[in-house]
Design a protein around this motif. Sequence first.
Motif, short mmCIF file in Angstrom:
data_model
loop_
_atom_site.label_atom_id
_atom_site.label_comp_id
_atom_site.label_asym_id
_atom_site.label_seq_id
_atom_site.Cartn_x
_atom_site.Cartn_y
_atom_site.Cartn_z
N ALA A 114 0.86 -1.20 0.00
CA ALA A 114 0.00 0.00 0.00
C ALA A 114 0.88 1.23 0.00
O ALA A 114 0.63 2.21 -0.72
N ARG A 115 1.93 1.19 0.81
CA ARG A 115 2.86 2.32 0.88
C ARG A 115 3.46 2.61 -0.50
O ARG A 115 3.48 3.75 -0.95
N ASN A 116 3.92 1.54 -1.17
CA ASN A 116 4.54 1.74 -2.48
C ASN A 116 3.57 2.34 -3.47
O ASN A 116 3.93 3.24 -4.24
N THR A 117 2.33 1.85 -3.48
CA THR A 117 1.35 2.38 -4.43
C THR A 117 1.09 3.85 -4.16
O THR A 117 1.06 4.68 -5.08
N LEU A 118 0.90 4.19 -2.89
CA LEU A 118 0.61 5.60 -2.55
C LEU A 118 1.77 6.50 -2.95
O LEU A 118 1.57 7.58 -3.52
N LEU A 119 2.99 6.05 -2.69
CA LEU A 119 4.15 6.89 -3.03
C LEU A 119 4.29 7.03 -4.55
O LEU A 119 4.66 8.09 -5.05
#
Length: 364
Positions: A114-119
Amino acid sequence: MGKRIVVKVGSGVLSGGGDGLDAAVLRRLAGEIARARAAGDEILVVSSGAILAGRERLKLKGRPSVQLKQAAAAVGQSRLMRAWEAAFARPRITVAQVLLSGDDLHHRERYLNARNTLLTLLRLGVVPIVNENDTVAVEEIKFGDNDGLSALVAGLVDANLLVLLTDQDGLYTDDPRSNPEARLIPEVRAGAEPARTGKAGPWGTGGMESKVRAARQAAEGGVLAVVANGAKAGTLSAVLAGDGVGTRFVPEEKPLAKRRQWLAFASHPKGRIVVDAGAREALTAKGRSLLASGVKGLSGSFEAGDVVGLVEGGAEFARGLTNVSARDLERIKGLKTSQIEAVLGHKPADEVVQHRDNLAVLKK
Ligand code: GLU
């Protein structure tokens, strides 16, 4: 340098006091967000309002059941996104729908995904519009409200600031709707006692209490949090300009490390380990690890590497990753480290839970 900001908007703000989404409110917020971006800030929105929009479309009345709320959210989520798309059309900003459930963030791998997608979305210049995936979120796995979700998202993306926009001016010394003497609290220091609060409206779940919890969680993770009145034009711009509106929750100087934030706020314990008072003291005050000798009992079925809650005197006071499975721990609880190998026939790690990386002490 621009800041990374999570803006949480509650249903009470998005409705503009009416029955459904108020397009004019969304346009105004989109305009304020566009100005912040033009000044170099990155913005993520955590938006409620799916249930509200679905409820209006389905013409539902009264206090809804959980199933009805979930159905309303499914109807309303696409309307919510359409309303945000429309609101951001003028400033030509692309938005993305991101639906998360508590379960997504309980798994460390999905948390990191989720972190990677948001970034990535931020890098592409997109404004992510995050909401809870209400369809799959039954009671036990729910964040509970978007306030908690917004604090998790702020931690997830290393935000500098979390703005919780609600329909009150901030945190008061008492509920301002029933006590005319209630005064606005401009600043709360990390670790201070929370004040009295008001309840949520029928179609939002949060209320001031959950805003305070979320703001403090963010502050523990090192993120400045501000609760302010999103129903008033210009509030978001004023908060971003540091104009002292609303209630500021000043962050910890020494925030919890990322991994510990996940343990404390997002992980889902597979079981519990009951420890004695001496072990608790060693873990919380002396920074020691948990040894088998301090373990009095356990429940749940967990394997080495799973998250467990540590309990003493009936209360969970820490979460950690265990090095020992429930099966093995049942056999070695209370034993000295030197006795373990003889009982198990092999020796797992010396510590049941290692303090340095794998333990987060929970604040009251
Ligand atoms: N996910 C809910 C919605 O979009 C909101 C939950 C809350 O009120 O915080 O309507």
